[in-house]
Write a protein that holds these residues in place. Structure first.
Motif, mmCIF file in Angstrom:
data_model
loop_
_atom_site.group_PDB
_atom_site.id
_atom_site.type_symbol
_atom_site.label_atom_id
_atom_site.label_comp_id
_atom_site.label_asym_id
_atom_site.label_seq_id
_atom_site.Cartn_x
_atom_site.Cartn_y
_atom_site.Cartn_z
ATOM 1 N N SER A 112 0.840 -1.180 -0.031
ATOM 2 C CA SER A 112 -0.044 0.040 -0.006
ATOM 3 C C SER A 112 1.016 1.366 0.077
ATOM 4 N N VAL A 113 2.226 1.086 0.384
ATOM 5 C CA VAL A 113 3.065 2.332 0.406
ATOM 6 C C VAL A 113 3.466 2.555 -1.066
ATOM 7 N N LYS A 114 2.749 3.575 -1.501
ATOM 8 C CA LYS A 114 3.127 3.973 -2.965
ATOM 9 C C LYS A 114 2.647 5.303 -3.386
ATOM 10 N N PRO A 115 3.271 6.216 -4.134
ATOM 11 C CA PRO A 115 2.751 7.547 -4.304
ATOM 12 C C PRO A 115 1.151 7.585 -4.684
ATOM 13 N N LYS A 116 0.628 8.754 -4.216
ATOM 14 C CA LYS A 116 -0.919 8.825 -4.210
ATOM 15 C C LYS A 116 -1.400 9.904 -5.186
ATOM 16 N N GLY A 117 -0.643 10.116 -6.219
ATOM 17 C CA GLY A 117 -0.783 10.949 -7.347
ATOM 18 C C GLY A 117 -0.305 12.411 -7.296
ATOM 19 N N ASP A 118 -0.485 13.267 -8.412
ATOM 20 C CA ASP A 118 -0.204 14.576 -8.439
ATOM 21 C C ASP A 118 -1.047 15.113 -7.408
ATOM 22 N N LEU A 119 -0.529 16.376 -6.744
ATOM 23 C CA LEU A 119 -1.325 17.258 -6.010
ATOM 24 C C LEU A 119 -2.557 18.072 -6.706
ATOM 25 N N GLU A 120 -1.921 18.232 -7.762
ATOM 26 C CA GLU A 120 -2.772 19.199 -8.867
ATOM 27 C C GLU A 120 -4.267 18.445 -9.112
ATOM 28 N N ASN A 121 -4.027 17.114 -9.301
ATOM 29 C CA ASN A 121 -5.200 16.056 -9.602
ATOM 30 C C ASN A 121 -6.033 15.448 -8.466
ATOM 31 N N LEU A 122 -5.427 15.997 -7.298
ATOM 32 C CA LEU A 122 -6.227 15.210 -6.172
ATOM 33 C C LEU A 122 -7.444 15.976 -5.540
ATOM 34 N N THR A 123 -8.354 15.564 -5.096
ATOM 35 C CA THR A 123 -9.506 16.485 -4.740
ATOM 36 C C THR A 123 -9.208 16.893 -3.133
ATOM 37 N N GLN A 124 -10.042 17.801 -2.709
ATOM 38 C CA GLN A 124 -10.039 17.873 -1.044
ATOM 39 C C GLN A 124 -10.000 16.854 -0.178
ATOM 40 N N LYS A 125 -11.231 15.936 -0.822
ATOM 41 C CA LYS A 125 -11.622 14.593 -0.083
ATOM 42 C C LYS A 125 -10.667 13.689 -0.095
ATOM 43 N N GLU A 126 -10.092 13.644 -1.355
ATOM 44 C CA GLU A 126 -8.937 12.577 -1.669
ATOM 45 C C GLU A 126 -7.686 13.121 -0.570
ATOM 46 N N ILE A 127 -7.241 14.268 -0.446
ATOM 47 C CA ILE A 127 -5.849 14.585 0.261
ATOM 48 C C ILE A 127 -6.294 14.304 1.865
ATOM 49 N N LEU A 128 -7.889 14.451 2.249
ATOM 50 C CA LEU A 128 -8.016 14.340 3.800
ATOM 51 C C LEU A 128 -8.051 12.842 3.791
ATOM 52 N N GLU A 129 -8.466 12.062 2.925
ATOM 53 C CA GLU A 129 -8.382 10.482 3.061
ATOM 54 C C GLU A 129 -7.043 9.925 3.134
ATOM 55 N N ILE A 130 -6.142 10.584 2.180
ATOM 56 C CA ILE A 130 -4.685 10.106 2.428
ATOM 57 C C ILE A 130 -4.128 10.385 3.644
ATOM 58 N N ILE A 131 -4.299 11.755 4.293
ATOM 59 C CA ILE A 131 -3.700 12.126 5.355
ATOM 60 C C ILE A 131 -4.441 10.907 6.648
ATOM 61 N N LYS A 132 -5.679 10.620 6.498
ATOM 62 C CA LYS A 132 -6.240 9.919 7.456
ATOM 63 C C LYS A 132 -5.813 8.535 7.374
ATOM 64 N N GLU A 133 -5.419 7.976 6.324
ATOM 65 C CA GLU A 133 -5.223 6.516 6.283
ATOM 66 C C GLU A 133 -3.700 6.639 6.443
ATOM 67 N N ALA A 134 -2.957 7.631 6.363
ATOM 68 C CA ALA A 134 -1.533 7.715 6.979
ATOM 69 C C ALA A 134 -1.455 7.807 8.427
ATOM 70 N N GLY A 135 -2.275 7.844 9.074
ATOM 71 C CA GLY A 135 -2.467 7.915 10.493
ATOM 72 C C GLY A 135 -1.508 9.189 11.135
ATOM 73 N N ILE A 136 -1.636 10.229 10.247
ATOM 74 C CA ILE A 136 -0.938 11.240 10.735
ATOM 75 C C ILE A 136 -1.641 12.231 11.810
ATOM 76 N N THR A 137 -0.880 12.556 12.870
ATOM 77 C CA THR A 137 -1.334 13.239 14.020
ATOM 78 C C THR A 137 -0.590 14.570 14.275
ATOM 79 N N GLY A 138 -0.968 15.441 15.182
ATOM 80 C CA GLY A 138 0.019 16.651 15.398
ATOM 81 C C GLY A 138 1.242 16.034 16.141
#
Length: 442
Positions: A112-138
């Motif tokens: 599952s560890v692979k690039p998620k695509g170009d930022l320009e082509n990602l939607t707001q929802k997709e970016i938030l889902e990437i951040i969530k699935e990556a387990g990123i916290t403050g």
């Protein structure tokens, strides 16, 4: 807007001791033979294990998750075999269910560890889902799940993203070195955050005692018209998010409020880098930079460390103790948590291990309050620490609450400045716990 030499009212000037590591490049820590990965490293609901004893796992594989919105999944930092799942001590002074994994030394990445695509082509929802699935916290404070912070209610209109590069706590240089060595990732991460929230203005705040970081970031944003650098006076606690908002934007977060109440969201530098890596590489948050420092350790270093690595392993990699340690702290001397064992693991929020000598850690005699008012002068929240702390000591928590104890950010400036050496911050922290517990019981 002029963004130079900014600050807030109150605060203290403390010796920084950053010279021990500020000029040292980040080194990759030795691979741990075994990791202890807590399933609760964040604000919100703890995760439940989705692996069992005997399972083989890979680097970046999800091993714990929760269905709750305010939570963050946990990933393996090594490839190997799950040896046990048990309650163990963590740097937060709590016992937490941990997944214990014995490394096979191969560091095999999960599919599952692979690039998620170009930022320009990602939607707001997709970016938030990437951040969530990556387990990123403050990664600079309370460990709040990043996808939650970046999902404000529709009635909260955000116009500015602030990136916190102040790193005002003494000794710690992890964020400093990240800005110097990975400025492009900081900028990319900020752009990802801006797109996720839907704003077109970003500001990176950096204290003036990090001139190399300021230069590196300014170079990285030279072609980014919507991103600016704000230079900050060297003062503690400049890195508190509400103080940062006040210093840079001149806005005041109301009592009991959040940054989103004044149109902004604040993210730490390390968190921003992690978001960049989640998009660019598909990398979950399974390692972070940790400053191992203090006069009590032989060779202070900035290390890139796998989550779950025991404190004792890192101290050994830094040459061991320079003398009998007086205190080992997770974090810095102002807001860090003293540890009773070195068998606790690095977690997502661990930015430093501070080893103090016996002489440095020697407790000072406490005297009666002389009503000098210094704690009022330095309190960045404009509280009256002598009264809040005094009522807490007398266990009059209702009165402490009336004096706005819950607004305290626990920076420790009051305890630092007190000539009588009163345990003001510790007392207020106790009051906050009791007040919150009482509210939950109703």
């Amino acid at each position: 807007m002029k963004l130079e030499n900014l600050t807030f009212k109150g605060g203290v000037n403390v010796p920084h001791y950053k010279e021990l590591t500020e000029g040292l490049s980040i080194e990759k820590a030795k691979e741990p033979e075994i990791v202890y990965i807590p399933l609760h490293q964040h604000t919100g609901a703890p995760c439940e294990p989705i692996v069992k004893v005997g399972d083989s796992v890979k680097v970046g594989q999800k091993i714990g998750q929760s269905e709750a919105f305010v939570s963050a999944p946990v990933h393996s930092s090594v490839s190997g075999v799950v040896k046990s799942i048990e309650n163990m001590p963590t740097p937060t002074a709590q016992n937490v269910k941990c997944v214990v994994i014995e490394s096979d030394g191969k560091n095999e990445l999960h599919e599952s560890v692979k690039p998620k695509g170009d930022l320009e082509n990602l939607t707001q929802k997709e970016i938030l889902e990437i951040i969530k699935e990556a387990g990123i916290t403050g990664m600079g404070g309370a460990g709040f799940p990043a996808h939650v912070k970046l999902s404000p209610p529709q009635d909260k209109k955000i116009d500015t993203i602030l990136i916190n590069g102040a790193e005002c706590e003494p000794y710690i240089t992890a964020d400093h070195r990240i800005m110097v060595e990975y400025p492009e990732k900081i900028v990319f991460g900020l752009k990802a955050i801006m797109k996720a929230v839907g704003v077109d203005r970003g500001i990176i705040g950096i204290e003036k005692n990090k001139p190399d970081a300021i230069l590196a970031i300014k170079e990285a944003i030279k072609n980014e018209p919507n991103i600016q650098v704000a230079t900050l006076k060297v003062k503690y606690p400049q890195g508190d998010e509400k103080r940062l908002i006040n210093a840079i934007l001149g806005r005041v977060v109301p009592s009991g409020g959040l940054p989103m109440d004044v149109g902004t969201i604040v993210c730490n530098v390390s968190t921003t880098k992690a978001i960049a890596e989640a998009v660019l590489e598909g990398k979950p948050l399974y390692e972070r930079v940790v400053t191992v420092t203090g006069k009590g350790v032989k060779e202070p270093k900035n290390l890139l460390v796998k989550i779950g690595t025991p404190f004792k392993d890192l101290i050994e990699q830094c040459g061991g103790f320079a003398a009998t340690p007086g205190k080992i702290i997770s974090g810095g001397p102002m807001m860090g948590i003293s540890q009773y064992t070195m068998d606790v693991p690095i977690i997502k929020g661990t930015n430093a291990i501070l080893v103090m000598t016996e002489e440095e850690a020697k407790p000072e005699k406490v005297y009666p309050c002389i009503k000098c008012g210094k704690c009022l002068e330095v309190c960045p929240v404009r509280l009256q620490p002598l009264y809040v702390g005094g009522y807490a000591i007398k266990k009059n928590f209702d009165k402490a609450e009336a004096y706005n104890a819950l607004d305290c950010v626990e920076c420790g400036a009051c305890s630092y400045i007190c000539p009588a050496k009163r345990p003001l911050a510790e007392s207020i922290r106790l009051a906050k716990r009791e007040i919150i517990a009482k509210r939950k019981s109703k």
